[in-house]
Design a protein around this motif. Structure first.
Motif, PDB file in Angstrom:
ATOM      1  N   ASN A  71      43.496  37.591  32.674  1.00  0.00           N
ATOM      2  CA  ASN A  71      43.100  36.925  33.914  1.00  0.00           C
ATOM      3  C   ASN A  71      43.429  35.448  33.788  1.00  0.00           C
ATOM      4  O   ASN A  71      43.490  34.898  32.682  1.00  0.00           O
ATOM      5  CB  ASN A  71      41.598  37.079  34.155  1.00  0.00           C
ATOM      6  N   PRO A  89      32.662  42.849  40.403  1.00  0.00           N
ATOM      7  CA  PRO A  89      32.952  41.592  39.705  1.00  0.00           C
ATOM      8  C   PRO A  89      31.802  41.242  38.755  1.00  0.00           C
ATOM      9  O   PRO A  89      30.692  41.733  38.929  1.00  0.00           O
ATOM     10  CB  PRO A  89      33.063  40.583  40.850  1.00  0.00           C
ATOM     11  N   PHE A 146      35.619  40.409  37.441  1.00  0.00           N
ATOM     12  CA  PHE A 146      36.737  41.272  37.077  1.00  0.00           C
ATOM     13  C   PHE A 146      37.141  41.015  35.620  1.00  0.00           C
ATOM     14  O   PHE A 146      37.284  39.868  35.203  1.00  0.00           O
ATOM     15  CB  PHE A 146      37.926  41.018  37.996  1.00  0.00           C
ATOM     16  N   SER A 164      43.868  34.496  40.368  1.00  0.00           N
ATOM     17  CA  SER A 164      42.965  34.548  41.510  1.00  0.00           C
ATOM     18  C   SER A 164      43.717  33.959  42.706  1.00  0.00           C
ATOM     19  O   SER A 164      44.947  34.039  42.769  1.00  0.00           O
ATOM     20  CB  SER A 164      41.688  33.774  41.191  1.00  0.00           C
ATOM     21  N   CYS A 196      36.497  36.134  38.393  1.00  0.00           N
ATOM     22  CA  CYS A 196      37.168  36.752  37.251  1.00  0.00           C
ATOM     23  C   CYS A 196      36.575  36.238  35.944  1.00  0.00           C
ATOM     24  O   CYS A 196      36.231  35.062  35.842  1.00  0.00           O
ATOM     25  CB  CYS A 196      38.664  36.421  37.260  1.00  0.00           C
ATOM     26  N   THR A 210      44.414  39.697  41.458  1.00  0.00           N
ATOM     27  CA  THR A 210      43.155  40.441  41.435  1.00  0.00           C
ATOM     28  C   THR A 210      43.181  41.715  42.280  1.00  0.00           C
ATOM     29  O   THR A 210      42.203  42.470  42.255  1.00  0.00           O
ATOM     30  CB  THR A 210      41.993  39.545  41.899  1.00  0.00           C
TER      31      THR A 210
END
Length: 388
Positions: free
Chosen positions: A273, A164, A166, A202, A354, A143
Motif C-alpha cells: 500500500n 478497512p 485495507f 489511495s 489503508c 484500492t
C-alpha cells in the motif's frame, strides 16, 4: 506518431555513466511527472539514472523536457508500434515504472485494454534477448484491489468489499478486476531473474491535466468556477465522508516508494500500500480548499441533496472563458474533471483508509502531511498554468 527527443535537454545525449535506465510508461500523468523529477535527483537510490518517458500523446508544454533523455509517443495497444518504438532502447532499460492505465465503465474491458498494453511493452523490452538489461518492473494499482470495480454499472452497486483499514494480505474479491490481471501477468510473463513490485495507491494528488482521476484538479476547477461565478462551493458528498476518515497518496511518495522497491533487494516481488500515513475528513479538506481558493466555507446540509456533477456539466463555456482570460494551458472542462469518480468517492459509507504497516516493516518509512500536500500541489498547478 513520432518519437521526439528534447533538443534543449542537458541530458539528451546517451549517458554511459548511467547505472540504471528507467522507462516511465505514463510519463505525463501525476506519478509519471513525480518519478521523472525524483529520478533526476543525484541522490536518488540506484543512480545516476537515465530516464525515458512514454505516453500516448505528444509531450505537453508544461512538462519540463530536461527531465527526460528521450520522450517516446506510442499506442501501447498496438503491438507492432510498441515494438518498433521501444526496440531502439530495449537493450538499455533496467527498470520499468508502469503508471499508465486506460479506464472504461466495464471492468472486463479494462482487463483487456490494460493487460494488452502491459504485455506489449514487456514483450518489446524482452525482445532484446540476451542483450536485455531489464531487472525490475513496478506496477501501480490502487484500492480497488480491496473494494472491487466500484465504477462498473453492473458490479458496482452490489459489491461486498473488505473492511478497512485495507491490508495487502487481504484475499482477492470474487469480481473482475484489471489490477488482479496485471499482477498475474507480471508474475507469469517476466523472464527468470526479472523482479516486480506492486504499489497500491489511495486517492492520488499530483499535477497534470492528463489524468482522468486527478481529484484535486477536479476540486480546484470546481472551486475556481464557483468563485468566478459567485456560487457557493458546496461539498458533493454525504454526511458520512464529511465526518469520517479518508486518506490520500502524494504522487511524490508513490515515486519514492516505487524507486525504493525497485532498488531494494528485500522489497522485490511484493505488493505495498502507499498512502501518506495520515487521515482527514471531508470537512477538514473543505476548509483547506476554501482557504486556498478564497471561497466561503459552506457547512454540509445533509437534508438537501446536491449534485455537483450536474451543476458542472453546464460550465464548459465558463471554464473556456477562465482559461482565456487567465492565459492558462488550454484545456476543456471535460479534460480536467472527474466528477463521476469524485461523486462515488465522496459518497462512500465506509472509511477509505489503508494500512502502511507492511511498507514500514520492509523498510520504507516515507510519509507526507496531506494538507501540506494539498497546498503544495495547488501551488504547483498554478505554476504550471493549469489553474489560475
Amino acid at each position: 506518431m513520432e518519437t521526439a527527443q528534447s533538443s534543449n535537454s542537458p541530458n539528451s545525449s546517451p549517458s554511459s555513466s548511467a547505472s540504471s535506465v528507467a522507462l516511465i510508461v505514463g510519463a505525463t500523468g501525476m506519478v509519471g511527472l513525480s518519478l521523472a523529477e525524483a529520478l533526476n535527483n543525484p541522490s536518488t537510490a540506484g543512480g545516476p539514472w537515465k530516464v525515458y518517458g512514454v505516453a500516448r500523446r505528444p509531450l505537453p508544454t508544461w512538462f519540463p523536457p530536461s527531465l527526460l533523455h528521450k520522450f517516446i509517443t506510442l499506442d501501447a495497444l498496438n503491438r507492432d508500434e510498441t515494438v518498433e518504438k521501444l526496440s531502439p532502447v530495449a537493450h538499455e532499460v533496467t527498470h520499468v515504472f508502469w503508471v499508465a492505465f486506460q479506464l472504461r465503465e466495464i471492468e472486463e474491458v479494462n482487463i483487456s485494454l490494460n493487460s494488452t498494453m502491459l504485455s506489449n511493452v514487456v514483450a518489446a523490452l524482452i525482445s532484446a534477448g540476451a542483450n536485455s538489461r531489464l531487472s525490475h518492473v513496478t506496477l501501480q494499482t490502487g484500492t480497488k484491489q480491496y473494494m472491487g470495480p466500484i465504477y462498473d454499472p453492473e458490479h458496482g452497486s452490489r459489491l461486498v468489499m473488505h473492511e478497512p483499514p485495507f491490508q495487502e494480505g487481504m484475499p482477492r474479491l470474487p469480481y473482475p478486476n484489471f489490477y488482479y490481471a496485471l499482477e498475474d501477468l507480471l508474475a507469469s510473463d517476466l523472464p527468470a531473474g526479472v523482479t516486480y513490485s506492486v504499489h497500491r495507491s489511495s486517492i492520488i494528488m499530483g499535477a497534470t491535466p492528463r489524468s482522468i482521476q486527478n481529484g484535486l484538479l477536479t476540486l480546484a476547477v470546481y472551486a475556481t468556477i464557483c468563485r468566478y461565478k459567485g456560487l457557493p462551493f458546496r461539498y458533493p458528498g454525504n454526511k458520512y465522508t464529511w465526518e469520517h476518515f479518508c486518506d490520500m497518496s502524494d504522487s511524490r511518495l508513490l515515486a519514492e516508494q516505487q524507486i525504493w522497491a525497485g532498488t531494494t533487494e528485500g522489497a522485490k516481488n511484493q505488493a505495498f500500500n502507499c498512502s501518506n500515513g495520515d487521515f482527514f475528513t471531508g470537512k477538514g479538506l473543505w476548509k483547506v480548499l476554501c482557504e486556498l481558493f478564497d471561497v466561503d466555507f459552506v457547512d454540509l446540509d445533509d437534508a438537501e441533496k446536491f449534485d455537483a456533477m450536474e451543476m458542472m456539466s453546464g460550465m464548459g463555456d465558463v471554464w473556456d472563458e477562465i482559461v482565456e482570460k487567465q492565459g492558462l494551458y488550454k484545456t476543456k472542462l471535460e479534460e480536467v474533471n472527474c466528477f463521476a469518480a469524485m461523486t462515488v468517492v465522496t459518497n462512500f459509507k465506509f472509511q477509505h483508509v489503508c494500512s502502511m504497516n507492511k511498507s514500514r516493516e520492509f523498510g520504507f518509512v516515507g510519509f507526507y502531511d496531506t494538507f501540506k500536500s494539498v497546498r503544495y500541489w495547488v501551488g504547483k498547478m498554478r505554476e504550471m498554468k493549469i489553474i489560475p
